[in-house]
Design a protein around this motif. Structure first.
Motif, PDB file in Angstrom:
ATOM      1  N   UNK A  29      47.206  35.091  44.658  1.00  9.82           N
ATOM      2  CA  UNK A  29      46.956  34.688  46.039  1.00  9.82           C
ATOM      3  C   UNK A  29      47.092  33.164  46.121  1.00  9.82           C
ATOM      4  N   UNK A  30      47.952  32.691  47.024  1.00 11.78           N
ATOM      5  CA  UNK A  30      48.154  31.251  47.192  1.00 11.78           C
ATOM      6  C   UNK A  30      49.616  30.918  47.389  1.00 11.78           C
ATOM      7  N   UNK A  31      49.888  29.675  47.804  1.00 18.00           N
ATOM      8  CA  UNK A  31      51.256  29.241  48.080  1.00 18.00           C
ATOM      9  C   UNK A  31      51.944  28.643  46.859  1.00 18.00           C
ATOM     10  N   UNK A  32      51.187  28.240  45.877  1.00 12.56           N
ATOM     11  CA  UNK A  32      51.778  27.605  44.701  1.00 12.56           C
ATOM     12  C   UNK A  32      51.070  28.130  43.445  1.00 12.56           C
ATOM     13  N   UNK A  33      51.397  29.377  43.099  1.00 13.31           N
ATOM     14  CA  UNK A  33      50.736  30.061  41.980  1.00 13.31           C
ATOM     15  C   UNK A  33      51.415  29.647  40.670  1.00 13.31           C
ATOM     16  N   UNK A  34      50.667  28.988  39.800  1.00 17.53           N
ATOM     17  CA  UNK A  34      51.234  28.513  38.531  1.00 17.53           C
ATOM     18  C   UNK A  34      50.319  28.756  37.331  1.00 17.53           C
ATOM     19  N   UNK A  35      49.068  29.077  37.541  1.00 19.53           N
ATOM     20  CA  UNK A  35      48.131  29.181  36.424  1.00 19.53           C
ATOM     21  C   UNK A  35      48.251  30.524  35.706  1.00 19.53           C
ATOM     22  N   UNK A  36      48.410  30.439  34.391  1.00 19.39           N
ATOM     23  CA  UNK A  36      48.449  31.617  33.515  1.00 19.39           C
ATOM     24  C   UNK A  36      47.274  31.511  32.555  1.00 19.39           C
ATOM     25  N   UNK A  37      46.294  32.420  32.706  1.00 21.41           N
ATOM     26  CA  UNK A  37      45.088  32.406  31.876  1.00 21.41           C
ATOM     27  C   UNK A  37      45.322  33.231  30.611  1.00 21.41           C
ATOM     28  N   UNK A  38      44.921  32.689  29.471  1.00 27.83           N
ATOM     29  CA  UNK A  38      45.013  33.394  28.195  1.00 27.83           C
ATOM     30  C   UNK A  38      43.611  33.649  27.661  1.00 27.83           C
ATOM     31  N   UNK A  39      43.340  34.881  27.239  1.00 24.59           N
ATOM     32  CA  UNK A  39      42.047  35.273  26.672  1.00 24.59           C
ATOM     33  C   UNK A  39      42.280  35.788  25.252  1.00 24.59           C
ATOM     34  N   UNK A  40      41.377  35.447  24.365  1.00 21.52           N
ATOM     35  CA  UNK A  40      41.553  35.803  22.959  1.00 21.52           C
ATOM     36  C   UNK A  40      41.665  37.306  22.749  1.00 21.52           C
ATOM     37  N   UNK A  41      40.850  38.068  23.461  1.00 18.28           N
ATOM     38  CA  UNK A  41      40.885  39.519  23.331  1.00 18.28           C
ATOM     39  C   UNK A  41      40.266  40.137  24.576  1.00 18.28           C
ATOM     40  N   UNK A  42      40.185  41.473  24.588  1.00 20.39           N
ATOM     41  CA  UNK A  42      39.669  42.182  25.754  1.00 20.39           C
ATOM     42  C   UNK A  42      38.205  41.842  26.024  1.00 20.39           C
TER      43      UNK A  42
END
Length: 459
Positions: A245-258
């Motif tokens: 959601x948004x006009x300038x989506x660029x963030x990619x979140x990384x999580x170590x595991x589930x």
């Protein structure tokens, strides 16, 4: 199944010391699936040769039997000769009819003397030979056998033989190979890659805590790279997420595991060089594939180097609201990955709104082949690929809906189906298939869920 067999088949070095047919009977090739990361592993083993602890009974018995047989024959011959000598040899003299002794002529007597002397010499020679054979037999009884005298006996116990030129030292070392290169082009020949027959209940993993998380994508890489190429934080357990959601989506979140994903503790946040359009992104072989905002341009973002490595326009594809799914959201281009590779689900002016499925080259993003289905894209809520088949979801908001169409790229045929599917939170904006886990990942009204699925047998 497209496994990256980056099949690290590590065969450690081994030395083959078995000989002849025993080496063939001792070798075996095994295949297994690693429960930890789902990788296919092959192992090649050779049984170690049995080490003899003493003389093979059969070999020793054969040698002893031969010597004793020769000894017995010689003793019998000596007995006959000695007996003949004691009896006067082959004398041609004898009593006459009147009882008087017959005297041989002088010449014949001399010949008999010579014959007796020769016979006596032969007896002495045979007696010496008997003594030698007796001594040899006694040596065989007491002396342990040497390895080069041993052989395989009828008992089946392994015995050593001196190697000849046909025996050689062998060493093997296994290297990684892409499992996908071992698999056929058609998905129906992959074990368990039949048509989808059921979808389980959704399992909740996390709920977004802001309005920006109403729509989004989340995934795990079904075929993560191995070794240095995977980067410092990249494993098959890593979870990735984008709030769209948004006009300038660029963030990619990384999580170590589930677990860290469920608790909301990101390991790292990557900033993409170009903005994302809607919920059509996918993850495959160490790269994020997504559509650039307000364009038909596809991008390949390498997660290890954190750089764009490929870009290409998807020919004639509609974008930014021309041919979206029924829920809208600029979902004109939907990227997907399955056992057969990377796909794009979209439509074109020529297809007049019908879904087009194209298989893409994962490195260059070039279209390899395309299929035009009979399903209009704006009449279905979502779609995904599994085993080379396209499946569509009938509704994004009805709680109890169905998968209502399947299109098989192998046969080029499609048909209506009715596999139950549940939108538990009543606004499902993303459905993606993970072929390594055989699950569907979904984003349903702030809720990140997954579904177990069942595939039939391949035909």
């Amino acid at each position: 199944m497209w496994l990256q067999l980056s099949v690290t088949v590590f065969l450690s070095s081994f030395v083959l010391t078995s000989y002849g047919q025993d080496a063939e009977r001792g070798a075996s090739l095994g295949r297994s699936i690693s429960p930890r990361d789902g990788r296919c592993q092959y192992t090649f083993t050779v049984a170690a040769p049995a080490e003899p602890t003493g003389c093979p009974p059969a070999a020793a018995a054969d040698q002893m039997e031969g010597v004793l047989s020769r000894l017995g024959l010689l003793e019998a011959l000596v007995s006959r000769l000695v007996g003949g000598q004691r009896g006067g040899g082959t004398s041609r003299t004898g009593p006459r009819a009147d009882g008087s002794e017959q005297v041989p002529p002088q010449g014949e007597k001399n010949q008999l003397q010579r014959d007796k002397e020769q016979l006596s010499g032969r007896v002495q020679e045979l007696l010496r030979l008997v003594e030698q054979l007796g001594a040899e037999a006694e040596t065989l009884r007491q002396k342990p056998c040497r390895p080069d005298q041993a052989d395989h006996g009828p008992s089946g116990k392994a015995a050593l033989r001196a190697p000849d030129s046909s025996y050689q030292e062998m060493k093997a070392e296994v290297t990684e190979v892409p499992a996908s290169s071992l698999l056929p082009e058609g998905g129906h020949n992959i074990t368990g890659c039949g048509e989808l027959v059921s979808v389980g209940e959704p399992l909740l993993h996390r709920k977004a805590d802001s309005i920006t998380g109403k729509y989004g994508v989340w995934f795990q890489d079904p075929e993560p790279p191995q070794g240095p190429a995977r980067g410092p934080l990249y494993t098959n357990r890593t979870v990735w997420r984008i709030d769209t959601v948004g006009k300038d989506v660029r963030q990619l979140f990384a999580y170590e595991d589930a677990g860290q994903f469920s608790r909301g503790f990101p390991l790292k946040v990557l900033v993409l060089p170009e903005p994302v359009e809607s919920t059509g992104a996918t993850l495959y072989r160490g790269a994020l594939y997504y559509q650039r905002r307000r364009s038909r341009t596809l991008l390949r973002y390498d997660l290890a180097s954190e750089t764009l490595t490929a870009r290409r326009d998807l020919p004639h594809a509609g974008f930014h609201g021309q041919h979206p799914y029924s829920w809208g959201g600029y979902t004109d281009i939907d990227l997907a990955a399955d056992e057969l590779g990377l796909w794009a689900i979209y439509s074109t002016p020529r297809a007049m709104g019908a879904i087009v499925v194209s298989q893409l080259d994962p490195q260059s993003l070039a279209v390899r082949r395309s299929w035009t289905t009979g399903v209009r894209k704006n009449t279905v809520a979502n779609a995904f690929m599994a085993c080379g088949r396209l499946y569509t979801v009938a509704s994004y908001s009805v709680a109890n809906t169905t998968l209502n169409h399947v299109y098989d790229t192998t046969t080029g045929l499609g048909r209506a189906i009715a596999v139950p599917f549940r939108n538990k939170y009543r606004y499902n904006s993303m459905v993606d298939y993970n072929h390594a886990q055989r699950k569907l990942f979904a984003w349903d009204n702030h809720h990140m869920t997954s579904y177990d699925i069942t595939l039939g047998r391949s035909r």
